[in-house]
Design an enzyme around this catalytic site. Structure first.
Site, mmCIF file in Angstrom:
data_model
loop_
_atom_site.group_PDB
_atom_site.id
_atom_site.type_symbol
_atom_site.label_atom_id
_atom_site.label_comp_id
_atom_site.label_asym_id
_atom_site.label_seq_id
_atom_site.Cartn_x
_atom_site.Cartn_y
_atom_site.Cartn_z
ATOM 1 C CG ASP A 1 -0.241 -0.379 2.513
ATOM 2 O OD1 ASP A 1 0.995 -0.329 2.555
ATOM 3 O OD2 ASP A 1 -0.928 -0.721 3.482
ATOM 4 C CD GLU B 1 -8.522 1.119 7.405
ATOM 5 O OE1 GLU B 1 -8.509 0.226 8.277
ATOM 6 O OE2 GLU B 1 -7.866 2.163 7.497
ATOM 7 C CG HIS C 1 -5.623 -1.901 8.658
ATOM 8 N ND1 HIS C 1 -5.724 -0.558 8.910
ATOM 9 C CD2 HIS C 1 -4.314 -2.199 8.809
ATOM 10 C CE1 HIS C 1 -4.523 -0.076 9.182
ATOM 11 N NE2 HIS C 1 -3.654 -1.050 9.138
ATOM 12 C CG ASN D 1 -8.562 -1.042 11.897
ATOM 13 O OD1 ASN D 1 -7.598 -1.672 11.495
ATOM 14 N ND2 ASN D 1 -9.107 -0.050 11.221
HETATM 15 C C1 GLP Z 1 -0.247 0.414 8.568
HETATM 16 C C2 GLP Z 1 -0.011 -0.373 7.260
HETATM 17 C C3 GLP Z 1 -0.156 -1.853 7.464
HETATM 18 C C4 GLP Z 1 0.502 -2.226 8.779
HETATM 19 C C5 GLP Z 1 -0.295 -1.659 9.913
HETATM 20 C C6 GLP Z 1 0.298 -1.887 11.282
HETATM 21 O O1 GLP Z 1 -1.202 1.391 8.485
HETATM 22 N N1 GLP Z 1 -0.781 0.018 6.152
HETATM 23 O O2 GLP Z 1 0.412 -2.547 6.367
HETATM 24 O O3 GLP Z 1 0.541 -3.621 8.919
HETATM 25 O O4 GLP Z 1 -0.637 -0.325 9.692
HETATM 26 O O5 GLP Z 1 1.330 -1.000 11.571
HETATM 27 P P1 GLP Z 1 2.335 -1.217 12.759
HETATM 28 O O6 GLP Z 1 3.227 -2.339 12.362
HETATM 29 O O7 GLP Z 1 3.095 0.091 12.835
HETATM 30 O O8 GLP Z 1 1.543 -1.508 13.966
#
Ligand code: GLP
Length: 242
Positions: free
Chosen positions: A67, A144, A139, A137
């Site tokens: 993404d 989402e 995702h 959440n």
């Molecule tokens: C982000 C990314 C995800 C990631 C998630 C968790 O927004 N788009 O690919 O897995 O949130 O992030 P973190 O590893 O900082 O908790």
């Protein structure tokens, strides 16, 4: 769904890097699906170390990131383009033309960009190993929670929880982009193998919901229970509610 519980973040990162290295050593031109966020940073650091001591060679590896925010320039320090350069690409021998991160601003261009992104993944034979983190959440990528999930790469409005969670990387929540392009659930589920990484207490509730045996579009990661070759690498804190 296999769950490997490790002691801490460091162990999670080493284990994940070993799996990536095994994949690339078995198939030099592996197609890797890459994730961003704080979770895989340790894994990338370990992969850079492994590259330096010739335990892994990225010369023929192809990557597709999950993404990217739409309103940020790829040069913005919080863009996922910069993240990938900072944590991995600048330190290894991957060919820049073999790395792919979705990028677009203008809405019309975006649907074309999304179509092309899926086509490129398909034309490379699909993703051999997909690395995933997980949002608080539920995702994955930026898919989402909601009434529906989308199969293909698409433009997404970020959920409030995501904007709040990601605001730690920006000077204020207002600065966090509201929209992003993400691979869809289909592109992720078609990966031949998936590893999902999670560390820390904040991920415990969502890990519990994601492996509960029930599937819901309210917890996109719960769909992963249907994948035939997925390993969750989670530390003790992230499984404290199981
Ligand atoms: C982000 C990314 C995800 C990631 C998630 C968790 O927004 N788009 O690919 O897995 O949130 O992030 P973190 O590893 O900082 O908790």
């Amino acid at each position: 769904m296999e769950i490997k519980v490790v002691e801490n973040y460091q162990q999670m990162s080493l284990k994940a890097a070993d799996i990536v290295a095994d994949q690339v050593n078995q198939k030099k031109d592996s197609v890797l699906g890459l994730a961003t966020g704080s979770t895989p940073e340790g894994m990338y650091a370990r992969l850079v170390e492994m590259y330096r001591v010739k335990m892994i060679d990225f010369a023929s590896v192809v990557t597709f990131n999950l993404d990217e925010y739409t309103a940020l320039s790829p040069k913005h320090p919080q863009s996922y383009h910069c993240y990938m350069n900072r944590h991995l690409f600048d330190h290894i021998n991957i060919k820049p033309e073999n790395t792919h991160i979705p990028h677009g601003n203008n809405e019309q261009d975006i649907s074309e960009i999304c179509r092309e992104y899926d086509y490129k993944i398909f034309s490379m034979g699909g993703i051999d190993l997909q690395i995933l983190g997980i949002g608080v959440n539920g995702h994955i990528g930026f898919n989402e929670p909601g009434q529906y999930l989308q199969t293909r790469t698409h433009l997404v409005e970020l959920a409030e929880e995501t904007i709040e969670a990601n605001s730690r990387f920006f000077s204020s929540p207002e600065e966090v982009p509201r929209r992003a392009i993400t691979m869809g659930m289909g592109s992720i589920m078609h990966a031949k193998k998936i590893i999902l990484l999670a560390s820390g207490e904040s991920k415990a509730p969502v890990i519990q919901k994601s492996v509960s045996g029930r599937i819901s579009t309210d917890i996109p990661a719960s769909l992963l229970q249907l994948h035939r070759d997925i390993v969750l690498i989670v530390d003790k804190q992230a499984v404290s509610l199981l």
